[in-house]
Design an enzyme around this catalytic site. Structure first.
Site, short mmCIF file in Angstrom:
data_model
loop_
_atom_site.label_atom_id
_atom_site.label_comp_id
_atom_site.label_asym_id
_atom_site.label_seq_id
_atom_site.Cartn_x
_atom_site.Cartn_y
_atom_site.Cartn_z
N SER A 110 72.48 66.02 34.41
CA SER A 110 72.06 64.64 34.19
C SER A 110 72.79 64.03 33.00
O SER A 110 72.92 62.81 32.91
CB SER A 110 70.54 64.59 33.96
OG SER A 110 70.12 65.63 33.11
N ARG A 111 73.25 64.89 32.08
CA ARG A 111 73.86 64.36 30.85
C ARG A 111 75.03 65.26 30.41
O ARG A 111 75.17 66.38 30.89
CB ARG A 111 72.83 64.35 29.71
CG ARG A 111 71.69 63.41 29.94
CD ARG A 111 70.75 63.35 28.76
NE ARG A 111 69.83 64.47 28.70
CZ ARG A 111 69.72 65.31 27.68
NH1 ARG A 111 70.49 65.17 26.63
NH2 ARG A 111 68.86 66.31 27.71
N GLY A 112 75.82 64.75 29.47
CA GLY A 112 76.79 65.55 28.73
C GLY A 112 77.85 66.25 29.57
O GLY A 112 78.39 65.68 30.53
N SER A 141 65.51 64.14 32.76
CA SER A 141 66.21 62.84 32.85
C SER A 141 66.45 62.40 34.29
O SER A 141 67.60 62.35 34.75
CB SER A 141 67.55 62.94 32.11
OG SER A 141 67.39 63.40 30.82
N ASN A 147 75.33 75.50 33.42
CA ASN A 147 75.66 74.69 32.24
C ASN A 147 74.46 74.41 31.34
O ASN A 147 74.58 74.33 30.12
CB ASN A 147 76.28 73.37 32.73
CG ASN A 147 76.28 72.29 31.65
OD1 ASN A 147 77.14 72.27 30.78
ND2 ASN A 147 75.30 71.38 31.71
N TYR A 191 73.15 78.04 13.79
CA TYR A 191 73.44 78.15 15.23
C TYR A 191 73.24 79.58 15.72
O TYR A 191 73.66 79.95 16.80
CB TYR A 191 74.91 77.70 15.43
CG TYR A 191 75.30 77.38 16.85
CD1 TYR A 191 74.80 76.25 17.50
CD2 TYR A 191 76.20 78.18 17.54
CE1 TYR A 191 75.18 75.94 18.80
CE2 TYR A 191 76.59 77.88 18.84
CZ TYR A 191 76.08 76.76 19.47
OH TYR A 191 76.46 76.45 20.75
N LYS A 236 74.85 82.85 23.58
CA LYS A 236 76.15 82.64 24.25
C LYS A 236 76.95 83.96 24.30
O LYS A 236 77.68 84.21 25.26
CB LYS A 236 76.95 81.55 23.54
CG LYS A 236 76.33 80.17 23.61
CD LYS A 236 76.20 79.66 25.04
CE LYS A 236 75.77 78.20 25.11
NZ LYS A 236 75.56 77.73 26.48
#
Ligand SMILES: NC(=O)c1ccc[n+]([C@@H]2O[C@H](COP(=O)([O-])OP(=O)(O)OC[C@H]3O[C@@H](n4cnc5c(N)ncnc54)[C@H](OP(=O)(O)O)[C@@H]3O)[C@@H](O)[C@H]2O)c1
Length: 254
Positions: A15-17, A40, A91, A154, A161
């Site tokens: 939906s974004r990015g 979203s 993602n 982070y 990750k």
């Protein structure tokens, strides 16, 4: 030229990015798209309209990828409505910015479930669809420099990750013979909603400017989408279990 006509691609968190850019890029290359979102809806619908105008089939599915039931329902929907799945881009991610010393067990488990376990849920629930794909099916996971570098506040996302990259290699080992490639795109810093929330964003973007080795050209979501397109296409059939860094050279600049 990359032609993904007739293929169906699911992009989680599209939906974004970066996910949005990946979904649009794969649609431009001819693929039908499953847009996944969790909150979203308006943004997902807007992207669906843009993809429809390209002449592609598009499906919008609300599913929290950290929840196994949601992922299984999404795959059942794809099987029923689209009838196939050739490309899976994992993602969607989460994780706030905080020191590891201040992290709670809840912070860890939410981040690991969304950023790592989701890939396993998606592949376990989608493998039967993926292995029916003619040619090689493609799984692409999105990682970041936190997997190998120490970045302030982070730690939780970075650790997730690192795990994601390792899981991707092990999935490649398990799925390679079943006609599926699993690779990772490790992206540098891109301006999105998530990076706008970083408490020291100005500093980070300034250091990206110093470290990029591409002159005045800075990384965009569309650049990441181009790397995803390559790893989703037959051009990368012999790329397996790899991590492709796309950051304008920032990670190798001393
Ligand atoms: N931006 C960067 O600089 C950068 C760099 C390297 C790697 N990455 C990676 O790129 C990916 C996308 O990042 P971004 O910056 O584009 O993020 P973003 O702008 O914050 O977008 C996140 C997307 O993920 C979705 N999402 C979040 N949790 C979800 C869940 N549990 N289930 C389903 N969807 C969920 C969101 O859906 P809703 O809109 O419905 O909430 C949204 O579409 C992440 O894996 C991130 O770690 C980003």
């Amino acid at each position: 030229m990359i032609d993904l006509s007739g293929r169906v691609a699911l992009v989680t968190g599209s939906s974004r990015g970066i996910g949005r850019a990946c979904a649009f890029r794969l649609a431009q290359a001819g693929a039908d798209i499953v847009i996944n979102y969790v909150t979203s809806l308006a943004a997902a619908d807007e992207l669906a309209g843009e993809i429809q105008r390209l002449g592609r089939r598009v499906f919008v599915v609300k599913a929290d990828v950290s929840e196994r039931d949601d992922v299984e329902s999404m795959m059942a929907f794809i099987d029923e409505q689209a009838g196939r799945l050739d490309i899976l881009v994992s993602n969607a991610a989460t994780g706030g910015f905080r020191p590891l010393l201040a992290a709670t067990e809840r912070n860890f488990s939410t981040t690991m479930k969304t950023n790592v376990l989701a890939l396993i849920h998606l592949v376990q629930a989608g493998v039967r669809l993926l292995e029916r794909s003619p040619g090689r099916a493609k799984v692409v996971a999105i990682s970041s420099h936190g997997s190998h570098m120490a970045i302030p506040m982070y730690g939780i996302v970075g650790g997730s990750k690192a795990a994601l990259e390792s899981f991707s290699r092990h999935l490649a080992l398990e799925l390679g013979e079943r006609g599926i490639n699993v690779n990772v795109v490790k992206a540098g810093l891109v301006e999105t909603d998530s990076t706008s929330r970083i408490p020291y964003a100005d500093q980070l973007f300034a250091s990206r400017k110093l470290r990029s080795m591409t002159g005045d050209r800075f990384l965009t979501a569309e650049d990441v989408a181009d790397a995803v397109l390559f790893l989703s296409s037959p051009l990368s059939d012999m790329v397996q279990g790899e991590t492709l860094t796309i950051d304008g050279g920032a990670a190798v600049h001393a």
